[in-house]
Design a protein around this motif. Structure first.
Motif, mmCIF file in Angstrom:
data_model
loop_
_atom_site.group_PDB
_atom_site.id
_atom_site.type_symbol
_atom_site.label_atom_id
_atom_site.label_comp_id
_atom_site.label_asym_id
_atom_site.label_seq_id
_atom_site.Cartn_x
_atom_site.Cartn_y
_atom_site.Cartn_z
ATOM 1 N N VAL A 432 0.846 -1.202 0.000
ATOM 2 C CA VAL A 432 0.000 0.000 0.000
ATOM 3 C C VAL A 432 0.881 1.251 0.000
ATOM 4 N N THR A 433 1.941 1.219 0.817
ATOM 5 C CA THR A 433 2.804 2.400 0.928
ATOM 6 C C THR A 433 3.593 2.621 -0.359
ATOM 7 N N LEU A 434 4.129 1.545 -0.921
ATOM 8 C CA LEU A 434 4.897 1.669 -2.167
ATOM 9 C C LEU A 434 4.014 2.226 -3.289
ATOM 10 N N THR A 435 2.787 1.694 -3.366
ATOM 11 C CA THR A 435 1.866 2.162 -4.405
ATOM 12 C C THR A 435 1.617 3.664 -4.231
ATOM 13 N N GLY A 436 1.426 4.088 -2.985
ATOM 14 C CA GLY A 436 1.177 5.505 -2.694
ATOM 15 C C GLY A 436 2.381 6.361 -3.064
ATOM 16 N N VAL A 437 3.567 5.882 -2.753
ATOM 17 C CA VAL A 437 4.771 6.676 -3.055
ATOM 18 C C VAL A 437 4.982 6.797 -4.566
ATOM 19 N N LEU A 438 4.794 5.699 -5.281
ATOM 20 C CA LEU A 438 4.992 5.748 -6.731
ATOM 21 C C LEU A 438 3.991 6.723 -7.364
ATOM 22 N N ALA A 439 2.761 6.723 -6.836
ATOM 23 C CA ALA A 439 1.743 7.645 -7.378
ATOM 24 C C ALA A 439 2.105 9.084 -7.024
#
Ligand code: PLP
Length: 443
Positions: A432-439
């Motif tokens: 969830v965190t990685l997805t948020g950071v990439l976005a």
């Protein structure tokens, strides 16, 4: 070497950027550190952490914030594990002196450790660090062969003594290793082809020929069994077998550096070399061995130690003390009792699969590598618009409470290497965190 190379100690390092925007207490702490440690002080992240305590797979800073630790492999069975802490404290209270006395706990640990190795590797020397272990391994190889030359991969790191720095090309901020160290490209399927083994064996064999031609001769090939600092190259399992054949045909020794891949981390085998079906001549150990208590070792064949003993002998004041043995034994017990190698296999496979799903939705992740709880997530190789993307992702994750690191010659591989007690719920947090950071970074 490539111009874009990033020396290992510069990876994710605090460089003093935007220091004036940092909180006052953090600035003061950084200044204190720099005053006493001087020029070689190294800190992680654009905003370094002031750590208060840690437990399991979590680190808590002095402001009470808890971070998910996907970086630290030294506290391999978990930060602050009570069984390791109690074993070490109890032993320190009972007795802790050098290894020139006999102690049941030291003899037991040596036997328990050696039982985890193939039969020919029947002796162990205890050290305090991985660097000392590798330093000794180089000496064994040079004594055995009467030659000086070593073959090593391009972004390898094997430690910090003078001779080990020479076989750690990633340590060089200026200059290159000496000419008796031959550097080869890491076993990357994109470089050597899907048949990594024969391709990699060929470049190792060419390097051995270069060493013969320049007069150094060939003493050893040394490799981290998961090629972590090169960018995490784990497969296909078995690819080191043809390399070992080349090394032996040339009369050299194969040194397997298990400082990163040992003690169950890959899930598939207890040792990284075990995945490749080989028996190295010398195995070096460190980091996870004592869960934070400094202990390392060299495991090898008896005749190699007999040769060393005929020339110098070996004694290490803090190596193989009863407290070190207590830490080492507790780590072996916890690994077994808590099923952590199997946990690394299961949770690591799940995390790899989930990261692959993120990669499919992202146009910047070009490869997801690794095995067990050692993953490397490659960010688009060398594309100029993405230079520094790895560092931005690492700092973005840190800002959202997740700690990872960087690897690879060009600092473009996210290094994910948590304590082995990681849970599925932590994988979910990471994804969830990685997805948020990439976005948020719009990468
Ligand atoms: C593969 C490898 N070998 C050896 C070492 C050196 O170990 P130490 O720092 O305990 O001397 C390291 C440290 O990072 C390492 O990653």
């Amino acid at each position: 070497m490539s111009d874009a190379r990033v020396p290992i100690l510069n990876l994710n390092a605090f460089g003093g950027e935007a220091k004036e925007t940092l909180p006052d207490d953090l600035r003061r702490m950084i200044d204190r550190r720099r005053r006493s440690f001087g020029a070689t002080s190294v800190l992680f992240f654009h905003e370094p952490l002031i750590v208060d305590h840690a437990s399991g797979q979590y680190i808590t800073t002095t402001d009470g914030r808890r971070y998910l630790d996907l970086y630290n492999n030294v506290p391999s069975v978990g930060h602050g594990h009570p069984r390791v802490a109690e074993a070490v404290c109890g032993q320190l209270r009972q007795v802790n002196a050098h290894s020139r006395y006999l102690y049941d706990i030291v003899e037991t640990y040596a036997e328990r450790l050696l039982a985890l190795f193939p039969a020919p590797l029947a002796n162990v020397i205890f050290t305090c660090t991985g660097s000392e272990a590798n330093d000794l391994a180089l000496r064994l190889a040079r004594l055995h062969t009467g030659k000086r030359g070593i073959v090593v991969t391009r972004a390898a790191y094997h430690g910090n003594t003078a001779s080990v720095t020479e076989v750690s090309p990633s340590s060089y901020k200026a200059g290159e290793p000496p000419d008796y160290v031959a550097v080869v490209e890491a076993p990357d399927p994109a470089v050597h082809g899907a048949e990594v083994g024969p391709g990699f064996a060929r470049v190792v064999s060419e390097a051995i020929r270069r060493l013969a031609a320049n007069g150094a001769g060939f003493a050893a090939f040394i490799a981290d069994s998961i090629f972590s600092s090169d960018g995490v190259f784990d497969g296909p399992a078995g690819f080191l077998e043809p390399v070992m054949a080349e090394v032996h045909a040339a009369g050299g020794l194969f040194i397997a550096d298990e400082v990163q891949s040992g003690f169950g981390r890959t899930g598939e085998a207890f040792w990284g070399f075990g995945r490749h079906g080989i028996t190295p001549d010398v195995v070096t150990l460190g980091k996870p061995m004592g869960n934070g208590y400094p202990i390392g070792g060299v495991v090898t064949r008896p005749e190699l130690l007999a040769l060393l003993n005929s020339q110098y002998g070996y004694f290490n004041t803090f190596g193989g003390t009863p407290a070190a043995a207590a830490a080492g034994l507790a780590v072996l017990d916890v690994l077994a009792d808590e099923g952590l190698q199997d946990n690394a296999r299961r949770v690591g496979a799940s995390m790899k699969q989930r990261v692959r799903e993120v990669a499919e939705r992202s146009n910047i992740i070009t490869d997801v590598r690794g095995v067990g709880l050692y993953l490397g997530v490659e960010i688009d190789r060398g594309a100029p618009r993405l230079q520094g993307a790895g560092e931005r992702i690492v700092n973005g994750l840190r800002a959202r409470g997740v700690l990872i690191g960087l690897a690879g010659l060009n600092a473009n591989v996210l290094k994910i290497r948590p304590p082995l007690c990681l849970k599925e719920v932590d994988v979910e947090t990471f994804i969830v965190t990685l997805t948020g950071v990439l976005a948020a970074l719009d990468l």
